[in-house]
Structure formats: structure tokens, C-alpha cells
Design an enzyme around this catalytic site. Structure first.
Site, PDB file in Angstrom:
ATOM      1  CE1 TYR A 175     -51.058  14.619  62.378  1.00  0.00           C
ATOM      2  CE2 TYR A 175     -51.383  16.600  61.221  1.00  0.00           C
ATOM      3  CZ  TYR A 175     -50.444  15.655  62.181  1.00  0.00           C
ATOM      4  OH  TYR A 175     -49.218  16.020  62.099  1.00  0.00           O
TER       5      TYR A 175
ATOM      6  CD  GLU B 233     -48.054  13.996  64.676  1.00  0.00           C
ATOM      7  OE1 GLU B 233     -48.019  13.994  63.429  1.00  0.00           O
ATOM      8  OE2 GLU B 233     -47.530  12.909  65.289  1.00  0.00           O
TER       9      GLU B 233
END
Length: 400
Positions: free
Chosen positions: A118, A206
């Protein structure tokens, strides 16, 4: 301004970030053509079909599926396009899928197992510095990771004047447990990702997941991007990426009229001048037992046409039971606003079917109150802030 995955990936690629390649399609026939083209260009045998909506968690709602042949590409694309996709980040009604992204399969076998990470870039408002947040737990909701395994979330703060330094990119790769070719790939990925964030004037990037492939390539498999609307004048090409179908239609109409409007889930419509006063008005409404139905800043001009437009937008919300007009007359005189309210009320007639409480303070406030009180219109005037909130509470109680 939020972007679709394919648009975010276009920006990433333009800054040298390796991406999972894909082609957008609006129907099942275009999806098949896209799959054929992708196979010719990349050699991929399988394809991933991804719904393009402004929401995360698409896979959980059935918006991301794997196709192992062209027949499955056509069938899956046909099922996803037009569906109301419900994810943890949409309303209960969901969002209609108008497009899908046909992507190459990047989880191919090789010398090592693929790994998911992530990574996001955003502003840390507490320190005034940009921040890279990253974790070894890619593919999961970062909120779940933060709650259950917070020690697996790392952050790297970057001085906006210096930009990302080489040692910081290496630190990210080291904390993710990478080595060899994958380590070098990740340092390049992180450096270019930060450059994309700065160069596009974004408020957030993101990437979940960032993938290490079986042959140690590092790439963005997804891209959730929010651009800073205040900087769009510098990026006309990015401004053209706006998909109004994904936005609240009332907010789109308000923006076109030059009004700062945000739709909320309350029962008291607000029409205020100035963001600070608007926030204070919303707080007082809540304290008096109501719930703000919107944030609406009409700005420094509040003539009859602008007030009428604002009333019309507020009244499109069926949950509104009362409207509170709270104007401070500084740049604009209170009596001019009062005349605008009265004229708008007369013009709209039966369209106004809820009580209006009007508080005007500042320049010519006395004249404004007299104008409203003598107008013959069903407008409740107030002088003090608390008085206005109390009157809102009264009309809400009466409407029960």
C-alpha cells in the site's frame, strides 16, 4: 476533483511511474476490442475488468473480475457496465457504472511470488509537510491495517522545499523488505510517484496495491487520485477529465452558478456569506436540535437573482424543513440582501414551501429588518445568532 483509475494511471505514466496497462471501454463490444488490442501490445492472455467509478472497494461489490478468454471479457463487461455498484464508499443506492477498464494480467508466474504493498502521498496538515504513507499490507483497507496492525504502517515526511531525497526513497524500499532489482525499482517508483503528486497539483495519490511482480517489476495496479481544484487553471488537460456523472447533480448546478455548495444529510437549509460564518451557522443549527442540510456560501454578492438561485438549489433537497439565511453585511449591505430575499420570495411564489428564518447583521441591519418585517412575506426575521437558531428549532418542532 476525483479521477477515475484510468485517468490517474495516465498521469502516473506521464511522470515515469510503471502502471498496469489498460484500455477503457463503454460497452461490451469495445471491451472485446480493447482486450484484443491489449493482448497484441502486451502479450497478456487473461484480462482484468474493472468498473470505473469514484469509489474504493470495487472488488467487494463485484466491480473487479478476471476474464480468462474473450467470451468472458464480453460477458463480464456486459454485466458490469450499467450496474449499480455498491461498495463501502458509496451510498446504499450505489453508483452506476458507465465504463470499465480492461487491464493486462500482471500476476503471471515467475522467479518469485508477487507481493502487494500500500502507498499514498498526501499532505500532513499537522506538520505542513507532504507525507508518503506505506505498508506491506497491500490490497487491504488501510483503515483495517491501522486498527489491527498499526506497526505495519510507515510514514516518510518530505520537506516541500527540498522534495524527496534519494535516501528517503531507499528507506521506503528497505522498510518494505525489498532487495536487489526490486529494491532499485521501488526507489524509482517512489521518486516518480512523488514527482507525479507535486507535478499534478494533487491533494492525494493512493495506490493500492503497488505490486512487485514475479520478475521484480514495481507497478501501480490501481490509482485513486484527487486533484486540487484550486490549481486546475494550471492543468487544463486535467480539468477536462472531470466526469460530472460521478458528482452530485445539485453540487454541479451550484458550481455552475458560482455558489460554494456541499450537500449534507440534514433538514435545515443554510444560505450564508463567508465560509467561517457558514461553519458557525451549521454548528448552531446542530446545537439547537436541527441538522444542516447543506453548506452554502453565496459569497459577497447576494442580489435577488443569486438569492433565488440559492433558494432553488436548497429546495431541491426534499429533506429540507426550514431555511436559515444568515448574512453578515460587510462588503454587501444588509438592506440589499433583504431586498434580494424579498424579491426572490415573490418571484418563486409557491415553490417556497418551508419556513424561512432570516438574520441580517452589519451595515444597514436595522433597515434590512424593517424591510423584511414590512414585506408581507412569510419570512421570520431575527437579530441575534442564538435567536435565529431558536426560531429554527421552533419551526422544526411545529413541522413534526
Amino acid at each position: 476533483m476525483n479521477l477515475h483509475e484510468y485517468q490517474g494511471k495516465e498521469i502516473l505514466s506521464s511522470f515515469g511511474v510503471r502502471i498496469q496497462r489498460g484500455i477503457v471501454a463503454s460497452n461490451h463490444k469495445e471491451a472485446v476490442d480493447a482486450a484484443k488490442q491489449l493482448t497484441a501490445e502486451t502479450g497478456t492472455g487473461w484480462h482484468v475488468i474493472k468498473a470505473q467509478v469514484h469509489a474504493g472497494g470495487r472488488g467487494k461489490g463485484g466491480g473487479v473480475k478476471l476474464a480468462k478468454n474473450l467470451a468472458e471479457v464480453e460477458s463480464i463487461a456486459n454485466d458490469i457496465i450499467g450496474m449499480m455498484l455498491i461498495t463501502p464508499q458509496t451510498s446504499a443506492e450505489g453508483k452506476k457504472v458507465n465504463q470499465v477498464l480492461i487491464c493486462e494480467d500482471v500476476y503471471y508466474p515467475g522467479d518469485s511470488e508477487p507481493d502487494e504493498y500500500y502507498m499514498s502521498v498526501l499532505l500532513n496538515r499537522a506538520t505542513g509537510k507532504n507525507m508518503i504513507m506505506y505498508s506491506t499490507e497491500g490490497g487491504m483497507d488501510i483503515e483495517t491495517v491501522a486498527e489491527e496492525t498499526p506497526h505495519l504502517i510507515f510514514t516518510e515526511e518530505i520537506d516541500p522545499l527540498l522534495g524527496i531525497m534519494p535516501f528517503q526513497a531507499r528507506k521506503v524500499a528497505f522498510n518494505l523488505g525489498l532487495s536487489g532489482v526490486a529494491f532499485k525499482e521501488m526507489t524509482k517508483f517512489v521518486t516518480n510517484l512523488y514527482k507525479a503528486y507535486i507535478g499534478s497539483d494533487s491533494s492525494m495519490f493512493e495506490i493500492n496495491p503497488v505490486l512487485k511482480t514475479s520478475d521484480s517489476k514495481i507497478m501501480a495496479v490501481d490509482a485513486k487520485v484527487s486533484l486540487d481544484e484550486n490549481a486546475l487553471y494550471r492543468h487544463r488537460d486535467y480539468a477536462a477529465m472531470r466526469d460530472l456523472r460521478e458528482e452530485n447533480p445539485i453540487e454541479v448546478e451550484a458550481k455552475a452558478a458560482g455558489l460554494n455548495y456541499v450537500d449534507l444529510d440534514g433538514n435545515v437549509g443554510c444560505m450564508v456569506n463567508g465560509a467561517g460564518l457558514a461553519m458557525g451557522t451549521m454548528d448552531l443549527i446542530k446545537e439547537s436540535g436541527g441538522e444542516p442540510a447543506n453548506f452554502l456560501d453565496v459569497g459577497g454578492t447576494a442580489d435577488a437573482a443569486r438569492v433565488e438561485t440559492a433558494f432553488g438549489i436548497i429546495l431541491k433537497d426534499p429533506n429540507v424543513k426550514a431555511i436559515l439565511v444568515n448574512i453578515f453585511g460587510g462588503i454587501v449591505r444588509c438592506d440589499r440582501v433583504a431586498q434580494g430575499v424579498v424579491d426572490a420570495y415573490k418571484s418563486m411564489g409557491d415553490k417556497i414551501n418551508v419556513p424561512i428564518i432570516c438574520r441580517l447583521q452589519g451595515t444597514n441591519a436595522k433597515e434590512a429588518k424593517e424591510l423584511i418585517d414590512n414585506s408581507g412575506m412569510e419570512i421570520i426575521s431575527a437579530t441575534e445568532f442564538q435567536e435565529a437558531a431558536d426560531k429554527v428549532a421552533e419551526v422544526l418542532e411545529a413541522s413534526k
